[in-house]
Design a protein around this motif. Sequence first.
Motif, PDB file in Angstrom:
ATOM      1  N   ALA A 158       0.833  -1.209   0.000  1.00  0.00           N
ATOM      2  CA  ALA A 158       0.000   0.000   0.000  1.00  0.00           C
ATOM      3  C   ALA A 158       0.867   1.259   0.000  1.00  0.00           C
ATOM      4  O   ALA A 158       0.550   2.236  -0.693  1.00  0.00           O
ATOM      5  N   LEU A 159       1.968   1.237   0.751  1.00  0.00           N
ATOM      6  CA  LEU A 159       2.867   2.394   0.764  1.00  0.00           C
ATOM      7  C   LEU A 159       3.514   2.570  -0.611  1.00  0.00           C
ATOM      8  O   LEU A 159       3.601   3.695  -1.108  1.00  0.00           O
ATOM      9  N   ALA A 160       3.942   1.498  -1.220  1.00  0.00           N
ATOM     10  CA  ALA A 160       4.549   1.578  -2.556  1.00  0.00           C
ATOM     11  C   ALA A 160       3.557   2.153  -3.560  1.00  0.00           C
ATOM     12  O   ALA A 160       3.910   2.997  -4.393  1.00  0.00           O
ATOM     13  N   ALA A 161       2.289   1.726  -3.474  1.00  0.00           N
ATOM     14  CA  ALA A 161       1.260   2.258  -4.377  1.00  0.00           C
ATOM     15  C   ALA A 161       1.007   3.740  -4.106  1.00  0.00           C
ATOM     16  O   ALA A 161       0.844   4.525  -5.047  1.00  0.00           O
ATOM     17  N   THR A 162       1.015   4.136  -2.840  1.00  0.00           N
ATOM     18  CA  THR A 162       0.825   5.541  -2.476  1.00  0.00           C
ATOM     19  C   THR A 162       1.960   6.396  -3.020  1.00  0.00           C
ATOM     20  O   THR A 162       1.725   7.467  -3.587  1.00  0.00           O
ATOM     21  N   VAL A 163       3.187   5.917  -2.871  1.00  0.00           N
ATOM     22  CA  VAL A 163       4.352   6.647  -3.388  1.00  0.00           C
ATOM     23  C   VAL A 163       4.251   6.774  -4.899  1.00  0.00           C
ATOM     24  O   VAL A 163       4.483   7.848  -5.462  1.00  0.00           O
ATOM     25  N   ARG A 164       3.897   5.702  -5.562  1.00  0.00           N
ATOM     26  CA  ARG A 164       3.771   5.712  -7.026  1.00  0.00           C
ATOM     27  C   ARG A 164       2.740   6.768  -7.472  1.00  0.00           C
ATOM     28  O   ARG A 164       2.987   7.550  -8.385  1.00  0.00           O
ATOM     29  N   ILE A 165       1.610   6.805  -6.794  1.00  0.00           N
ATOM     30  CA  ILE A 165       0.557   7.768  -7.138  1.00  0.00           C
ATOM     31  C   ILE A 165       1.010   9.197  -6.851  1.00  0.00           C
ATOM     32  O   ILE A 165       0.790  10.100  -7.663  1.00  0.00           O
ATOM     33  N   GLN A 166       1.671   9.422  -5.706  1.00  0.00           N
ATOM     34  CA  GLN A 166       2.145  10.764  -5.367  1.00  0.00           C
ATOM     35  C   GLN A 166       3.154  11.270  -6.397  1.00  0.00           C
ATOM     36  O   GLN A 166       3.105  12.426  -6.800  1.00  0.00           O
ATOM     37  N   VAL A 167       4.057  10.401  -6.823  1.00  0.00           N
ATOM     38  CA  VAL A 167       5.066  10.785  -7.814  1.00  0.00           C
ATOM     39  C   VAL A 167       4.388  11.094  -9.150  1.00  0.00           C
ATOM     40  O   VAL A 167       4.685  12.114  -9.791  1.00  0.00           O
ATOM     41  N   GLN A 168       3.476  10.242  -9.572  1.00  0.00           N
ATOM     42  CA  GLN A 168       2.770  10.472 -10.838  1.00  0.00           C
ATOM     43  C   GLN A 168       2.013  11.795 -10.816  1.00  0.00           C
ATOM     44  O   GLN A 168       2.076  12.575 -11.767  1.00  0.00           O
ATOM     45  N   GLN A 169       1.298  12.065  -9.733  1.00  0.00           N
ATOM     46  CA  GLN A 169       0.524  13.298  -9.635  1.00  0.00           C
ATOM     47  C   GLN A 169       1.423  14.529  -9.605  1.00  0.00           C
ATOM     48  O   GLN A 169       1.119  15.540 -10.243  1.00  0.00           O
ATOM     49  N   ALA A 170       2.524  14.462  -8.882  1.00  0.00           N
ATOM     50  CA  ALA A 170       3.433  15.604  -8.800  1.00  0.00           C
ATOM     51  C   ALA A 170       4.069  15.894 -10.155  1.00  0.00           C
ATOM     52  O   ALA A 170       4.151  17.050 -10.579  1.00  0.00           O
ATOM     53  N   ILE A 171       4.489  14.857 -10.869  1.00  0.00           N
ATOM     54  CA  ILE A 171       5.104  15.061 -12.181  1.00  0.00           C
ATOM     55  C   ILE A 171       4.072  15.581 -13.173  1.00  0.00           C
ATOM     56  O   ILE A 171       4.354  16.494 -13.953  1.00  0.00           O
ATOM     57  N   ASP A 172       2.864  15.026 -13.140  1.00  0.00           N
ATOM     58  CA  ASP A 172       1.810  15.510 -14.036  1.00  0.00           C
ATOM     59  C   ASP A 172       1.478  16.982 -13.758  1.00  0.00           C
ATOM     60  O   ASP A 172       1.177  17.735 -14.684  1.00  0.00           O
ATOM     61  N   ARG A 173       1.520  17.370 -12.509  1.00  0.00           N
ATOM     62  CA  ARG A 173       1.165  18.750 -12.167  1.00  0.00           C
ATOM     63  C   ARG A 173       2.288  19.736 -12.473  1.00  0.00           C
ATOM     64  O   ARG A 173       2.044  20.807 -13.014  1.00  0.00           O
ATOM     65  N   TRP A 174       3.514  19.395 -12.099  1.00  0.00           N
ATOM     66  CA  TRP A 174       4.594  20.373 -12.148  1.00  0.00           C
ATOM     67  C   TRP A 174       5.532  20.235 -13.346  1.00  0.00           C
ATOM     68  O   TRP A 174       6.197  21.203 -13.708  1.00  0.00           O
ATOM     69  N   LEU A 175       5.641  19.066 -13.939  1.00  0.00           N
ATOM     70  CA  LEU A 175       6.629  18.868 -15.010  1.00  0.00           C
ATOM     71  C   LEU A 175       6.038  18.312 -16.297  1.00  0.00           C
ATOM     72  O   LEU A 175       6.770  17.828 -17.151  1.00  0.00           O
ATOM     73  N   ALA A 176       4.739  18.378 -16.471  1.00  0.00           N
ATOM     74  CA  ALA A 176       4.113  17.815 -17.671  1.00  0.00           C
ATOM     75  C   ALA A 176       4.591  18.500 -18.944  1.00  0.00           C
ATOM     76  O   ALA A 176       4.595  17.877 -20.008  1.00  0.00           O
ATOM     77  N   ASP A 177       5.025  19.745 -18.855  1.00  0.00           N
ATOM     78  CA  ASP A 177       5.529  20.432 -20.043  1.00  0.00           C
ATOM     79  C   ASP A 177       6.973  20.046 -20.376  1.00  0.00           C
ATOM     80  O   ASP A 177       7.462  20.335 -21.458  1.00  0.00           O
ATOM     81  N   GLN A 178       7.645  19.345 -19.463  1.00  0.00           N
ATOM     82  CA  GLN A 178       9.034  18.937 -19.665  1.00  0.00           C
ATOM     83  C   GLN A 178       9.191  17.447 -19.961  1.00  0.00           C
ATOM     84  O   GLN A 178      10.071  17.060 -20.725  1.00  0.00           O
ATOM     85  N   VAL A 179       8.363  16.622 -19.311  1.00  0.00           N
ATOM     86  CA  VAL A 179       8.523  15.171 -19.436  1.00  0.00           C
ATOM     87  C   VAL A 179       7.194  14.476 -19.698  1.00  0.00           C
ATOM     88  O   VAL A 179       6.139  14.946 -19.275  1.00  0.00           O
ATOM     89  N   GLU A 180       7.291  13.351 -20.380  1.00  0.00           N
ATOM     90  CA  GLU A 180       6.165  12.435 -20.534  1.00  0.00           C
ATOM     91  C   GLU A 180       6.489  11.225 -19.667  1.00  0.00           C
ATOM     92  O   GLU A 180       7.447  10.503 -19.935  1.00  0.00           O
ATOM     93  N   LEU A 181       5.727  11.035 -18.622  1.00  0.00           N
ATOM     94  CA  LEU A 181       5.993   9.978 -17.664  1.00  0.00           C
ATOM     95  C   LEU A 181       5.759   8.609 -18.293  1.00  0.00           C
ATOM     96  O   LEU A 181       4.707   8.358 -18.880  1.00  0.00           O
ATOM     97  N   LEU A 182       6.747   7.724 -18.170  1.00  0.00           N
ATOM     98  CA  LEU A 182       6.626   6.371 -18.705  1.00  0.00           C
ATOM     99  C   LEU A 182       6.353   5.351 -17.616  1.00  0.00           C
ATOM    100  O   LEU A 182       5.523   4.456 -17.785  1.00  0.00           O
ATOM    101  N   ASP A 183       7.057   5.461 -16.479  1.00  0.00           N
ATOM    102  CA  ASP A 183       6.899   4.465 -15.420  1.00  0.00           C
ATOM    103  C   ASP A 183       7.460   5.019 -14.113  1.00  0.00           C
ATOM    104  O   ASP A 183       8.398   5.816 -14.122  1.00  0.00           O
ATOM    105  N   VAL A 184       6.892   4.567 -13.001  1.00  0.00           N
ATOM    106  CA  VAL A 184       7.415   4.856 -11.671  1.00  0.00           C
ATOM    107  C   VAL A 184       7.566   3.522 -10.971  1.00  0.00           C
ATOM    108  O   VAL A 184       6.590   2.778 -10.818  1.00  0.00           O
ATOM    109  N   ASP A 185       8.793   3.194 -10.570  1.00  0.00           N
ATOM    110  CA  ASP A 185       9.065   1.935  -9.886  1.00  0.00           C
ATOM    111  C   ASP A 185       9.488   2.251  -8.457  1.00  0.00           C
ATOM    112  O   ASP A 185      10.357   3.096  -8.239  1.00  0.00           O
TER     113      ASP A 185
END
Length: 130
Positions: free
Chosen positions: A64-91
């Motif tokens: 559950a913690l790993a899933a929470t971290v994955r979601i937090q990272v995805q949301q932060a990148i989508d919000r703050w860096l979507a103009d710089q990167v296209e997210l492929l995977d978070v491990d």
Amino acid sequence: MIRHDFAHPLRVDAASHQIARTDYARHVSQLVKQLLLTSPGERVCLPEFGCGLRRLVFAPQSDALAATVRIQVQQAIDRWLADQVELLDVDVASGAATPGSGLDEGAMLITVSYALVETRTPDSVTVRVG
């Protein structure tokens, strides 16, 4: 055209006495690390910037913690860096879940794989927390 941006953390280059610059791929890599390691509320002018991974260091490690971290990272990148990167995977790997990996029991290893928007080249950043 080769793009150069300011290096993070911001510093003065000893040789040129100018603000240090770096190539585009390294600049984006530094931005991703900065986003992952900044806690919300840490920046005065951008109080919502950051991912908040450090506050999870003492949380009980589980799937559950790993899933929470994955979601937090995805949301932060989508919000703050979507103009710089296209997210492929978070491990997310945790020391408790992968014994013998060399990670301490309370540590997490987060690997973010992405493609640069401008050049479409794949890259990744790995951050150890804990």
